[in-house]
Write an enzyme that holds these catalytic residues in place. Sequence first.
Site, PDB file in Angstrom:
ATOM      1  CG  HIS A  26      -3.121  -3.271   4.039  1.00 25.86           C
ATOM      2  ND1 HIS A  26      -2.174  -2.598   4.773  1.00 25.86           N
ATOM      3  CD2 HIS A  26      -3.748  -2.342   3.297  1.00 25.86           C
ATOM      4  CE1 HIS A  26      -2.227  -1.315   4.485  1.00 25.86           C
ATOM      5  NE2 HIS A  26      -3.175  -1.129   3.597  1.00 25.86           N
ATOM      6  CB  CYS A  70      -0.996  -0.063   1.151  1.00 27.67           C
ATOM      7  SG  CYS A  70      -2.432   0.981   0.850  1.00 27.67           S
ATOM      8  CD  GLU A 104      -0.447  -5.465   6.376  1.00 26.66           C
ATOM      9  OE1 GLU A 104      -0.238  -6.030   5.287  1.00 26.66           O
ATOM     10  OE2 GLU A 104      -0.865  -4.304   6.473  1.00 26.66           O
TER      11      GLU A 104
END
Length: 203
Positions: free
Chosen positions: A182, A81, A184
């Site tokens: 994202h 991002c 994560e």
Amino acid sequence: MTRPLVGVLALQGDVREHIAALNDSGADAMGVRRPEELDKVDGIVIPGGESTTMSKLLEIFELLEPLRQRLSDGLPAYGSCAGMILLASEVLDTRPDAKHLNAIDMTVRRNAFGRQVDSFESDLEFTGIDGDPVRAVFIRAPWVERVGEGVEVLARVPHSEGQAADRIVAVRHGSLMATSFHPEVTGDRRVHDLFVDVVRGRA
Ligand code: GLN
């Protein structure tokens, strides 16, 4: 290098989540805030956050030039991002004074998905990741409008996704990777697994 040491740029953004994901993917991980810390790592993750703020902090913390230098010396890097924006060679819709790292030859448009769809999720086919599609969480995300020679497109927004259909949202150039989304935050570690393999020189 069975367990490489991977840094997470820790000026701003979702640092802890990346450290946890890297640990799960078989790397040791540490936050990087100072040039001496940058010297130690075998690879670096540039997390999501706010690219213009991170750009300012890179200058304040005197990391902009050392990071550019390590990247041009071949340090493996993965940007998510805002991290994708920072790795780009050209950024559209950013502030005129924002700096980037010029690491991947690509043009990235910041906040590209527009206001109505600031945040959304989608399932992506991802080159190099077998099995189920990758669940992608986009949060005020950029997309890639141009890739230079040698930059591989790893994922695009699915055809069914309306206005954003087919936009490029993951790329790789050698040991440099970037995603608009994202990984994560989903618990699926396959993108981090891939990057740790890249750092090990195995992918
Ligand atoms: N919109 C942010 C920027 O311009 C990126 C958002 C994110 O990293 N989740 O930097």
